[in-house]
Design a protein around this motif. Structure first.
Motif, PDB file in Angstrom:
ATOM      1  N   ALA A   1       0.694   2.007   7.481  1.00 36.04           N
ATOM      2  CA  ALA A   1      -0.150   3.118   7.028  1.00 36.04           C
ATOM      3  C   ALA A   1       0.702   4.257   6.491  1.00 36.04           C
ATOM      4  O   ALA A   1       0.362   4.902   5.498  1.00 36.04           O
ATOM      5  CB  ALA A   1      -1.028   3.604   8.180  1.00 36.04           C
ATOM      6  N   LEU A   2       1.832   4.510   7.157  1.00 34.66           N
ATOM      7  CA  LEU A   2       2.736   5.558   6.688  1.00 34.66           C
ATOM      8  C   LEU A   2       3.325   5.203   5.323  1.00 34.66           C
ATOM      9  O   LEU A   2       3.400   6.054   4.430  1.00 34.66           O
ATOM     10  CB  LEU A   2       3.855   5.781   7.704  1.00 34.66           C
ATOM     11  CG  LEU A   2       4.865   6.876   7.356  1.00 34.66           C
ATOM     12  CD1 LEU A   2       5.290   7.640   8.602  1.00 34.66           C
ATOM     13  CD2 LEU A   2       6.100   6.282   6.672  1.00 34.66           C
ATOM     14  N   LEU A   3       3.735   3.942   5.140  1.00 35.08           N
ATOM     15  CA  LEU A   3       4.298   3.525   3.859  1.00 35.08           C
ATOM     16  C   LEU A   3       3.286   3.714   2.729  1.00 35.08           C
ATOM     17  O   LEU A   3       3.626   4.202   1.645  1.00 35.08           O
ATOM     18  CB  LEU A   3       4.740   2.070   3.928  1.00 35.08           C
ATOM     19  CG  LEU A   3       5.931   1.738   4.837  1.00 35.08           C
ATOM     20  CD1 LEU A   3       6.193   0.234   4.834  1.00 35.08           C
ATOM     21  CD2 LEU A   3       7.179   2.493   4.412  1.00 35.08           C
ATOM     22  N   VAL A   4       2.038   3.312   2.982  1.00 32.06           N
ATOM     23  CA  VAL A   4       0.989   3.450   1.967  1.00 32.06           C
ATOM     24  C   VAL A   4       0.686   4.924   1.710  1.00 32.06           C
ATOM     25  O   VAL A   4       0.540   5.356   0.555  1.00 32.06           O
ATOM     26  CB  VAL A   4      -0.281   2.691   2.408  1.00 32.06           C
ATOM     27  CG1 VAL A   4      -1.459   3.038   1.499  1.00 32.06           C
ATOM     28  CG2 VAL A   4      -0.023   1.187   2.396  1.00 32.06           C
ATOM     29  N   ALA A   5       0.607   5.702   2.776  1.00 36.07           N
ATOM     30  CA  ALA A   5       0.310   7.131   2.628  1.00 36.07           C
ATOM     31  C   ALA A   5       1.390   7.844   1.821  1.00 36.07           C
ATOM     32  O   ALA A   5       1.103   8.722   0.997  1.00 36.07           O
ATOM     33  CB  ALA A   5       0.167   7.780   4.000  1.00 36.07           C
ATOM     34  N   GLN A   6       2.643   7.469   2.049  1.00 36.47           N
ATOM     35  CA  GLN A   6       3.743   8.102   1.329  1.00 36.47           C
ATOM     36  C   GLN A   6       3.618   7.878  -0.173  1.00 36.47           C
ATOM     37  O   GLN A   6       3.751   8.815  -0.975  1.00 36.47           O
ATOM     38  CB  GLN A   6       5.074   7.555   1.835  1.00 36.47           C
ATOM     39  CG  GLN A   6       6.298   8.213   1.204  1.00 36.47           C
ATOM     40  CD  GLN A   6       7.585   7.638   1.736  1.00 36.47           C
ATOM     41  OE1 GLN A   6       7.813   6.428   1.650  1.00 36.47           O
ATOM     42  NE2 GLN A   6       8.443   8.483   2.295  1.00 36.47           N
ATOM     43  N   GLN A   7       3.378   6.633  -0.562  1.00 33.87           N
ATOM     44  CA  GLN A   7       3.258   6.327  -1.982  1.00 33.87           C
ATOM     45  C   GLN A   7       2.003   6.955  -2.597  1.00 33.87           C
ATOM     46  O   GLN A   7       2.031   7.453  -3.730  1.00 33.87           O
ATOM     47  CB  GLN A   7       3.255   4.817  -2.194  1.00 33.87           C
ATOM     48  CG  GLN A   7       4.564   4.137  -1.850  1.00 33.87           C
ATOM     49  CD  GLN A   7       5.727   4.680  -2.642  1.00 33.87           C
ATOM     50  OE1 GLN A   7       5.647   4.829  -3.868  1.00 33.87           O
ATOM     51  NE2 GLN A   7       6.823   4.997  -1.963  1.00 33.87           N
ATOM     52  N   ALA A   8       0.906   6.930  -1.848  1.00 35.91           N
ATOM     53  CA  ALA A   8      -0.333   7.526  -2.348  1.00 35.91           C
ATOM     54  C   ALA A   8      -0.172   9.035  -2.515  1.00 35.91           C
ATOM     55  O   ALA A   8      -0.623   9.618  -3.511  1.00 35.91           O
ATOM     56  CB  ALA A   8      -1.484   7.215  -1.404  1.00 35.91           C
ATOM     57  N   ALA A   9       0.473   9.672  -1.543  1.00 35.15           N
ATOM     58  CA  ALA A   9       0.645  11.124  -1.584  1.00 35.15           C
ATOM     59  C   ALA A   9       1.447  11.555  -2.802  1.00 35.15           C
ATOM     60  O   ALA A   9       1.126  12.568  -3.450  1.00 35.15           O
ATOM     61  CB  ALA A   9       1.310  11.610  -0.303  1.00 35.15           C
ATOM     62  N   LYS A  10       2.485  10.819  -3.119  1.00 37.33           N
ATOM     63  CA  LYS A  10       3.312  11.174  -4.279  1.00 37.33           C
ATOM     64  C   LYS A  10       2.462  11.245  -5.540  1.00 37.33           C
ATOM     65  O   LYS A  10       2.642  12.137  -6.380  1.00 37.33           O
ATOM     66  CB  LYS A  10       4.437  10.151  -4.462  1.00 37.33           C
ATOM     67  CG  LYS A  10       5.516  10.220  -3.395  1.00 37.33           C
ATOM     68  CD  LYS A  10       6.578   9.144  -3.621  1.00 37.33           C
ATOM     69  CE  LYS A  10       7.673   9.230  -2.563  1.00 37.33           C
ATOM     70  NZ  LYS A  10       8.722   8.186  -2.743  1.00 37.33           N
ATOM     71  N   ARG A  11       1.553  10.324  -5.681  1.00 40.26           N
ATOM     72  CA  ARG A  11       0.729  10.270  -6.888  1.00 40.26           C
ATOM     73  C   ARG A  11      -0.426  11.263  -6.831  1.00 40.26           C
ATOM     74  O   ARG A  11      -0.755  11.889  -7.847  1.00 40.26           O
ATOM     75  CB  ARG A  11       0.229   8.836  -7.081  1.00 40.26           C
ATOM     76  CG  ARG A  11       1.377   7.910  -7.492  1.00 40.26           C
ATOM     77  CD  ARG A  11       1.150   6.472  -7.103  1.00 40.26           C
ATOM     78  NE  ARG A  11       2.224   5.614  -7.609  1.00 40.26           N
ATOM     79  CZ  ARG A  11       3.390   5.440  -6.973  1.00 40.26           C
ATOM     80  NH1 ARG A  11       3.609   6.048  -5.813  1.00 40.26           N
ATOM     81  NH2 ARG A  11       4.319   4.668  -7.489  1.00 40.26           N
ATOM     82  N   MET A  12      -1.042  11.394  -5.662  1.00 39.47           N
ATOM     83  CA  MET A  12      -2.170  12.315  -5.551  1.00 39.47           C
ATOM     84  C   MET A  12      -1.734  13.769  -5.679  1.00 39.47           C
ATOM     85  O   MET A  12      -2.445  14.594  -6.279  1.00 39.47           O
ATOM     86  CB  MET A  12      -2.900  12.078  -4.227  1.00 39.47           C
ATOM     87  CG  MET A  12      -3.642  10.755  -4.179  1.00 39.47           C
ATOM     88  SD  MET A  12      -4.486  10.456  -2.601  1.00 39.47           S
ATOM     89  CE  MET A  12      -5.273   8.879  -2.946  1.00 39.47           C
ATOM     90  N   LEU A  13      -0.580  14.105  -5.136  1.00 38.85           N
ATOM     91  CA  LEU A  13      -0.073  15.473  -5.277  1.00 38.85           C
ATOM     92  C   LEU A  13       0.240  15.778  -6.735  1.00 38.85           C
ATOM     93  O   LEU A  13       0.000  16.894  -7.224  1.00 38.85           O
ATOM     94  CB  LEU A  13       1.164  15.667  -4.408  1.00 38.85           C
ATOM     95  CG  LEU A  13       0.911  15.682  -2.895  1.00 38.85           C
ATOM     96  CD1 LEU A  13       2.224  15.716  -2.133  1.00 38.85           C
ATOM     97  CD2 LEU A  13       0.035  16.875  -2.501  1.00 38.85           C
ATOM     98  N   LYS A  14       0.758  14.794  -7.429  1.00 39.76           N
ATOM     99  CA  LYS A  14       1.042  14.970  -8.857  1.00 39.76           C
ATOM    100  C   LYS A  14      -0.244  15.175  -9.643  1.00 39.76           C
ATOM    101  O   LYS A  14      -0.295  15.987 -10.580  1.00 39.76           O
ATOM    102  CB  LYS A  14       1.787  13.746  -9.382  1.00 39.76           C
ATOM    103  CG  LYS A  14       2.188  13.845 -10.846  1.00 39.76           C
ATOM    104  CD  LYS A  14       2.960  12.608 -11.275  1.00 39.76           C
ATOM    105  CE  LYS A  14       3.348  12.695 -12.747  1.00 39.76           C
ATOM    106  NZ  LYS A  14       4.113  11.483 -13.183  1.00 39.76           N
ATOM    107  N   ASN A  15      -1.305  14.462  -9.233  1.00 42.23           N
ATOM    108  CA  ASN A  15      -2.599  14.579  -9.919  1.00 42.23           C
ATOM    109  C   ASN A  15      -3.402  15.793  -9.466  1.00 42.23           C
ATOM    110  O   ASN A  15      -4.387  16.171 -10.106  1.00 42.23           O
ATOM    111  CB  ASN A  15      -3.434  13.319  -9.681  1.00 42.23           C
ATOM    112  CG  ASN A  15      -2.790  12.074 -10.273  1.00 42.23           C
ATOM    113  OD1 ASN A  15      -2.057  12.152 -11.254  1.00 42.23           O
ATOM    114  ND2 ASN A  15      -3.068  10.924  -9.668  1.00 42.23           N
ATOM    115  N   GLY A  16      -3.006  16.359  -8.327  1.00 47.56           N
ATOM    116  CA  GLY A  16      -3.706  17.534  -7.816  1.00 47.56           C
ATOM    117  C   GLY A  16      -4.979  17.231  -7.062  1.00 47.56           C
ATOM    118  O   GLY A  16      -5.772  18.131  -6.761  1.00 47.56           O
ATOM    119  N   ARG A  17      -5.182  15.961  -6.687  1.00 40.83           N
ATOM    120  CA  ARG A  17      -6.403  15.597  -5.959  1.00 40.83           C
ATOM    121  C   ARG A  17      -6.275  14.170  -5.432  1.00 40.83           C
ATOM    122  O   ARG A  17      -5.379  13.419  -5.844  1.00 40.83           O
ATOM    123  CB  ARG A  17      -7.629  15.688  -6.857  1.00 40.83           C
ATOM    124  CG  ARG A  17      -7.556  14.761  -8.071  1.00 40.83           C
ATOM    125  CD  ARG A  17      -8.742  14.933  -8.998  1.00 40.83           C
ATOM    126  NE  ARG A  17      -8.588  14.124 -10.204  1.00 40.83           N
ATOM    127  CZ  ARG A  17      -8.878  12.840 -10.301  1.00 40.83           C
ATOM    128  NH1 ARG A  17      -9.367  12.213  -9.236  1.00 40.83           N
ATOM    129  NH2 ARG A  17      -8.716  12.183 -11.425  1.00 40.83           N
TER     130      ARG A  17
END
Length: 228
Positions: free
Chosen positions: A108-124
């Protein structure tokens, strides 16, 4: 068209989630160690299939890179991977315990890390994680599962506090009870005492689309016959 990625996809709750989000107008991507079993579902709803072992950092990186190559903007990521083993503490298989911990929390942490990188870049974005009652109370002879789900809950709580101010919604779902599955036999095939996966999926969809002035970070779902 918004996009949803369901990690740890299978024939149970994941299938209900996939159909529910597709009906709501989402493009659906399904990731699992074994995608052969998902082909029929993918054909039914037009989903993309990706092979990924959530315990392997390289697999998770590759999954998200493949999504990038498909130009998918990840609006919602659902982590529904899970593993279970139990037994007396003196007899627990430590290898299975390690795998249980890896799938329920580290993956879950591995997936969250990768998702966060992209979502933070997108702003949502929204990240939804499937937990269990074992994440708030450890049952007898269930130490491995409790450890993994407690860790998952802690991860979600930390992520929610870190990412919410940056417009990324993190929610943890405590599934308190058995999920209906006709193929598994008793007691899973008893609609009177099991949670309907289609109804669970509707709740995930609702939470994923909440307006940010009233976000849910955690909720519990149980049948009316389930004890607290």
């Amino acid at each position: 068209m918004p996009n949803v990625l369901i990690v740890g996809a299978g024939a149970g709750l994941s299938a209900s989630l996939a159909r529910c989000f597709r009906k709501a107008g989402y493009s659906v991507s399904l990731a699992a160690r074994n995608t052969v079993k998902l082909q029929e579902l993918a054909d039914e709803i037009g989903a993309q299939l990706f092979t990924c072992d959530v315990c392997e950092k390289s697999d998770v990186h590759t999954l998200f890179e493949e999504l990038d190559n498909h130009n998918f903007t990840l609006d919602t990521v659902i982590y529904n991977a899970g593993a279970y083993t139990r037994g007396p503490i003196t007899e627990i298989d430590t290898d299975l315990t390690k795998e249980t911990l890896m799938i329920n929390s580290f993956g879950a942490l591995l997936v969250a890390q990768q998702a966060a990188k992209r979502m933070l870049k997108n702003g949502r974005g929204a990240m939804l994680f499937t937990g269990a009652s074992a994440g708030v109370k450890g049952f007898s002879q269930s130490a491995p599962f409790a450890m993994g789900k407690f860790a998952l809950r802690g991860l979600c709580q930390s992520l929610a506090r870190e990412l919410a101010p940056q417009n990324v919604h993190v929610a943890h779902f405590i599934i308190d009870g058995l999920i209906y599955s006709a193929g598994r036999g008793a007691p899973y095939d008893d609609t009177a005492i099991t949670l309907n996966p289609d109804e669970i999926a509707k709740t995930y969809l609702y939470v994923s689309e909440q307006e940010r002035s009233a976000w849910t970070w955690e909720l519990e779902l149980r049948t009316n016959t389930e004890s607290f």
